[in-house]
Design a protein around this motif. Sequence first.
Motif, mmCIF file in Angstrom:
data_model
loop_
_atom_site.group_PDB
_atom_site.id
_atom_site.type_symbol
_atom_site.label_atom_id
_atom_site.label_comp_id
_atom_site.label_asym_id
_atom_site.label_seq_id
_atom_site.Cartn_x
_atom_site.Cartn_y
_atom_site.Cartn_z
ATOM 1 N N PHE A 116 32.824 123.032 7.674
ATOM 2 C CA PHE A 116 33.648 124.225 7.793
ATOM 3 C C PHE A 116 32.939 125.288 8.647
ATOM 4 O O PHE A 116 33.581 126.005 9.420
ATOM 5 C CB PHE A 116 33.979 124.792 6.414
ATOM 6 N N LYS A 117 31.620 125.368 8.495
ATOM 7 C CA LYS A 117 30.846 126.301 9.338
ATOM 8 C C LYS A 117 30.888 125.859 10.793
ATOM 9 O O LYS A 117 31.053 126.675 11.700
ATOM 10 C CB LYS A 117 29.399 126.357 8.850
ATOM 11 N N ASP A 118 30.742 124.535 11.022
ATOM 12 C CA ASP A 118 30.800 124.016 12.395
ATOM 13 C C ASP A 118 32.137 124.334 13.050
ATOM 14 O O ASP A 118 32.208 124.600 14.253
ATOM 15 C CB ASP A 118 30.600 122.492 12.395
ATOM 16 N N PHE A 119 33.209 124.305 12.240
ATOM 17 C CA PHE A 119 34.552 124.547 12.766
ATOM 18 C C PHE A 119 34.914 126.028 12.769
ATOM 19 O O PHE A 119 36.010 126.398 13.185
ATOM 20 C CB PHE A 119 35.582 123.768 11.947
ATOM 21 N N GLY A 120 34.003 126.889 12.300
ATOM 22 C CA GLY A 120 34.242 128.325 12.324
ATOM 23 C C GLY A 120 35.219 128.826 11.288
ATOM 24 O O GLY A 120 35.879 129.860 11.483
ATOM 25 N N ILE A 121 35.339 128.127 10.164
ATOM 26 C CA ILE A 121 36.254 128.547 9.104
ATOM 27 C C ILE A 121 35.573 129.605 8.244
ATOM 28 O O ILE A 121 34.457 129.402 7.751
ATOM 29 C CB ILE A 121 36.679 127.346 8.239
ATOM 30 N N GLU A 122 36.234 130.731 8.044
ATOM 31 C CA GLU A 122 35.661 131.855 7.301
ATOM 32 C C GLU A 122 35.525 131.524 5.812
ATOM 33 O O GLU A 122 36.230 130.676 5.272
ATOM 34 C CB GLU A 122 36.524 133.102 7.468
ATOM 35 N N GLU A 123 34.588 132.221 5.151
ATOM 36 C CA GLU A 123 34.279 131.984 3.740
ATOM 37 C C GLU A 123 35.513 132.133 2.863
ATOM 38 O O GLU A 123 35.751 131.327 1.957
ATOM 39 C CB GLU A 123 33.193 132.971 3.286
ATOM 40 N N GLU A 124 36.323 133.148 3.111
ATOM 41 C CA GLU A 124 37.502 133.387 2.276
ATOM 42 C C GLU A 124 38.503 132.238 2.396
ATOM 43 O O GLU A 124 39.125 131.826 1.416
ATOM 44 C CB GLU A 124 38.168 134.710 2.686
ATOM 45 N N SER A 125 38.655 131.709 3.589
ATOM 46 C CA SER A 125 39.574 130.587 3.796
ATOM 47 C C SER A 125 39.060 129.320 3.133
ATOM 48 O O SER A 125 39.841 128.487 2.664
ATOM 49 C CB SER A 125 39.776 130.340 5.293
ATOM 50 N N ARG A 126 37.727 129.176 3.075
ATOM 51 C CA ARG A 126 37.144 127.969 2.483
ATOM 52 C C ARG A 126 37.528 127.839 1.020
ATOM 53 O O ARG A 126 37.815 126.746 0.529
ATOM 54 C CB ARG A 126 35.618 127.988 2.621
ATOM 55 N N LYS A 127 37.529 128.939 0.279
ATOM 56 C CA LYS A 127 37.885 128.895 -1.137
ATOM 57 C C LYS A 127 39.298 128.372 -1.336
ATOM 58 O O LYS A 127 39.567 127.563 -2.227
ATOM 59 C CB LYS A 127 37.738 130.292 -1.753
ATOM 60 N N GLU A 128 40.209 128.822 -0.480
ATOM 61 C CA GLU A 128 41.595 128.372 -0.572
ATOM 62 C C GLU A 128 41.703 126.899 -0.182
ATOM 63 O O GLU A 128 42.464 126.135 -0.787
ATOM 64 C CB GLU A 128 42.493 129.221 0.326
ATOM 65 N N TYR A 167 33.503 103.217 8.485
ATOM 66 C CA TYR A 167 34.182 104.512 8.537
ATOM 67 C C TYR A 167 33.157 105.642 8.672
ATOM 68 O O TYR A 167 33.330 106.561 9.481
ATOM 69 C CB TYR A 167 35.017 104.698 7.277
ATOM 70 N N LEU A 168 32.091 105.571 7.891
ATOM 71 C CA LEU A 168 31.048 106.598 7.956
ATOM 72 C C LEU A 168 30.372 106.596 9.324
ATOM 73 O O LEU A 168 30.113 107.662 9.892
ATOM 74 C CB LEU A 168 30.012 106.367 6.855
ATOM 75 N N GLU A 169 30.094 105.418 9.843
ATOM 76 C CA GLU A 169 29.427 105.325 11.150
ATOM 77 C C GLU A 169 30.299 105.905 12.259
ATOM 78 O O GLU A 169 29.786 106.540 13.199
ATOM 79 C CB GLU A 169 29.074 103.871 11.435
ATOM 80 N N ASN A 170 31.619 105.739 12.162
ATOM 81 C CA ASN A 170 32.519 106.351 13.150
ATOM 82 C C ASN A 170 32.511 107.872 13.042
ATOM 83 O O ASN A 170 32.563 108.574 14.065
ATOM 84 C CB ASN A 170 33.943 105.825 12.954
ATOM 85 N N LEU A 171 32.438 108.380 11.810
ATOM 86 C CA LEU A 171 32.334 109.833 11.628
ATOM 87 C C LEU A 171 31.045 110.367 12.234
ATOM 88 O O LEU A 171 31.034 111.445 12.844
ATOM 89 C CB LEU A 171 32.393 110.181 10.135
ATOM 90 N N ILE A 172 29.962 109.635 12.058
ATOM 91 C CA ILE A 172 28.667 110.042 12.614
ATOM 92 C C ILE A 172 28.759 110.168 14.137
ATOM 93 O O ILE A 172 28.232 111.112 14.741
ATOM 94 C CB ILE A 172 27.567 109.043 12.200
ATOM 95 N N LYS A 173 29.466 109.243 14.789
ATOM 96 C CA LYS A 173 29.645 109.299 16.245
ATOM 97 C C LYS A 173 30.493 110.495 16.641
ATOM 98 O O LYS A 173 30.190 111.202 17.616
ATOM 99 C CB LYS A 173 30.296 108.017 16.744
ATOM 100 N N GLY A 207 25.886 115.948 17.350
ATOM 101 C CA GLY A 207 25.541 117.265 17.883
ATOM 102 C C GLY A 207 25.882 118.408 16.961
ATOM 103 O O GLY A 207 25.449 119.542 17.191
ATOM 104 N N MET A 208 26.653 118.158 15.906
ATOM 105 C CA MET A 208 26.996 119.217 14.955
ATOM 106 C C MET A 208 25.994 119.240 13.804
ATOM 107 O O MET A 208 25.389 118.217 13.478
ATOM 108 C CB MET A 208 28.412 119.010 14.407
ATOM 109 N N SER A 209 25.849 120.396 13.181
ATOM 110 C CA SER A 209 24.883 120.525 12.077
ATOM 111 C C SER A 209 25.293 119.700 10.855
ATOM 112 O O SER A 209 24.439 119.275 10.066
ATOM 113 C CB SER A 209 24.724 121.997 11.684
ATOM 114 N N SER A 210 26.597 119.456 10.697
ATOM 115 C CA SER A 210 27.064 118.658 9.564
ATOM 116 C C SER A 210 26.671 117.193 9.675
ATOM 117 O O SER A 210 26.784 116.440 8.700
ATOM 118 C CB SER A 210 28.590 118.773 9.432
ATOM 119 N N LEU A 211 26.212 116.769 10.856
ATOM 120 C CA LEU A 211 25.801 115.380 11.063
ATOM 121 C C LEU A 211 24.689 114.981 10.099
ATOM 122 O O LEU A 211 24.660 113.845 9.600
ATOM 123 C CB LEU A 211 25.349 115.179 12.509
ATOM 124 N N ASN A 212 23.767 115.896 9.816
ATOM 125 C CA ASN A 212 22.634 115.576 8.935
ATOM 126 C C ASN A 212 23.089 115.146 7.550
ATOM 127 O O ASN A 212 22.468 114.285 6.920
ATOM 128 C CB ASN A 212 21.691 116.783 8.819
#
Length: 398
Positions: A170-182, A223-229, A233-238
Amino acid sequence: MKNYKLHVSEGFKDTYGNEMLVKKEIEARVLNVFESYGYELIKTPTLEYIDVYSLDGMQKPDLYNLINRQGEVLALCNDMTASIARFVCSNNSLALGAKKYCYIADTFRYPRLYQGKNHQFLQAGVEFIGAKGLEADIATIALAYETMRHCNVCDFTIHLGSSSFLSQLFKDFGIEEESRKEIYSLIDSKDYVTLRGLLSKTLNEDKASFLIDLMLKGGRLKYLENLIKELDGMSSLNELLYLKDLYNQLNALGISNIIFDFSIYSYAEYYTGIIFSFYVEGAKKSVISGGRCDKLFMHYGKDLEDIGFGLDIDVLASYCLSNHLIDVTHKKYLSISDKESFILEHKENIHLREKGFIVSEVKFESIELALDYAKENGFDAVIEYKNLESKLWEVEKC
């Protein structure tokens, strides 16, 4: 006017017969596994102050609460993890270092949809407190796996997700904290139509579709390996790489029935890392659910890592009963005697019970009445003690 003396409150039920026997057998097996892994049995109060189940001053909407004679607001046990956190953080006499607790307890929750839903849940579970890292995550999932096996359940899948992955994505995609709760709330309720509408307001079509697909699809290692690809470059990759490492280690232990599922999101919003659920075919909800919640204990005054899981004994017992996985049948005898043979009856029946037979002594005027009673109540035979001798009468099955 309704006669409440003869009714059970909505969401509760009586348990008896084979269902009760299977539940008690599951309790014994589960507890034996937990203790063999070094977990110490704990029992916390059924009633706690309502603050124990309130996070950041917000009370959960599913609480059963009442007021005691002192005017204090209490709640029925809603979450054993919270109760154990209260115990650990309020008990300064506990030794330092990691703590391993297990429990079997009833928990009480008002479901969001009332009709036909249970309000009381019999749970068994563990909390591994002060444990962090990959090894503790592996050990906890492996323990859940062994627990299922010791209840003769082999046909199940493990759904594995990550709260930290979603948070980072959500951080990588720029979603605000308030929207994340919803968003979390919509994921929890599986309301993907409303979720798509919300995402479309803040994200472009590709990112919104990616998140919706993430909630709807899931899959195995490929499926997981495709997501990794896709997320290179994004922080969520870790977080995905961590899940892959976790998968490989579990696979080395012989645990391979894993599905990566990022839609699993528990009622307990305190998860901070991996989340996992065990499912069996035909069950409407998970048998086991758990995960890592490293920030929960801060609400009670201590900074301690924690990972654990809860096992729904009600769901597991129903599955074991319908699939004949746990045999609770014993030879069941009805015993009758005349006055002269009473002492003989008592002594002989003690020997039978020591051999594992169930023997129930009930007085009847005749063997015919005893046989009728035995047939109606599931006895295998009637032992008649008469004139200081015994005779076994087989019972005709219904």
